[in-house]
Design an enzyme around this catalytic site. Sequence first.
Site, short mmCIF file in Angstrom:
data_model
loop_
_atom_site.label_atom_id
_atom_site.label_comp_id
_atom_site.label_asym_id
_atom_site.label_seq_id
_atom_site.Cartn_x
_atom_site.Cartn_y
_atom_site.Cartn_z
N GLU A 13 4.68 3.41 34.12
CA GLU A 13 5.63 3.97 33.15
C GLU A 13 5.95 5.42 33.55
OE1 GLU A 13 6.05 4.24 28.29
OE2 GLU A 13 4.08 4.52 29.19
N LYS A 71 11.31 -1.17 26.19
CA LYS A 71 10.07 -1.04 25.44
C LYS A 71 10.32 -1.17 23.94
CE LYS A 71 6.15 2.18 24.99
NZ LYS A 71 5.66 3.53 25.42
N CYS A 105 3.03 -0.10 28.13
CA CYS A 105 2.12 0.85 27.51
C CYS A 105 1.72 0.47 26.08
CB CYS A 105 2.73 2.25 27.58
SG CYS A 105 1.51 3.60 27.42
#
Length: 281
Positions: free
Chosen positions: A40, A121, A166
């Site tokens: 990321e 995301k 994440c």
Amino acid sequence: MKVAAVQMVSTPRVDENFEVARGLIAEAAAAGAELVALPEYFCLMGQHDSDKLAIAEPLADALIPGTHSTPMQHVLSETAREHGIWLIGGTLPIRGPGSDKVFNTTLVYGPDGARVARYDKVHLFCFDDGQRRYDEAATLRPGSAPVAFDLTDRSGQAWRVGLSVCYDLRFPELFRQLGAQQPLDLIVLPAAFTDTTGRAHWELLLRARAVENLCHVLAPAQGGLHENGRRTFGHSLAVGPWGEVMACRREDGSGVVLAELGKARQTQVRTQLPALAHRVF
């Protein structure tokens, strides 16, 4: 299939980060990796969260050799094609219509350089322990849909790959949704976990997602002290479908983690423990 998780300590300088990334991708490809995943924010860890807005690109409709209107996407495409690999481009800031915020986007490129998947995301990180505070919603727009794609490795074996980023790791329902129609063979999770949360939960959660879904997990991470003062946990790793850590970079700094994934082992554990077939909800 041999895969690679690239670990970086990205800086506020995009060109420098891409130079490091391309070198590590080349190292992974030379070692035989067919799929390489970047962490990321591999392209930028700015001095301020808002720095990503200045470098954000629109999603390229098509990546045409010699066209540089979307330079970061162009480099990822060309690098995948150069090495003949599947390249998962960590995350890039991608602009959407009608907003001053951007998506935190994973882009996937095939061995021919064509883009095959995009994932924005969904879950935006927020953390405040009185000393450190993060609020991704201040600069990011959340995605709205799970994304998986199919690839065929060099031996002709098919793999179903689910994408996540994440903080998504903390939401197991995302991964259940990813495998709702077809079980996943591999989850890829680029991350920039903080040192604080990483020490507590990183490996624990990655192994849990592997066990729950009886599949492999590949997690490339930022790992070290960045120029903006943020320390990321690193420990880029690969996990097998029984929850075993197959490979991990325990030290800070840039590097490549390699692992050989096996569908036979995955089939074995799913036969021994057919939990995916026992799901009720």
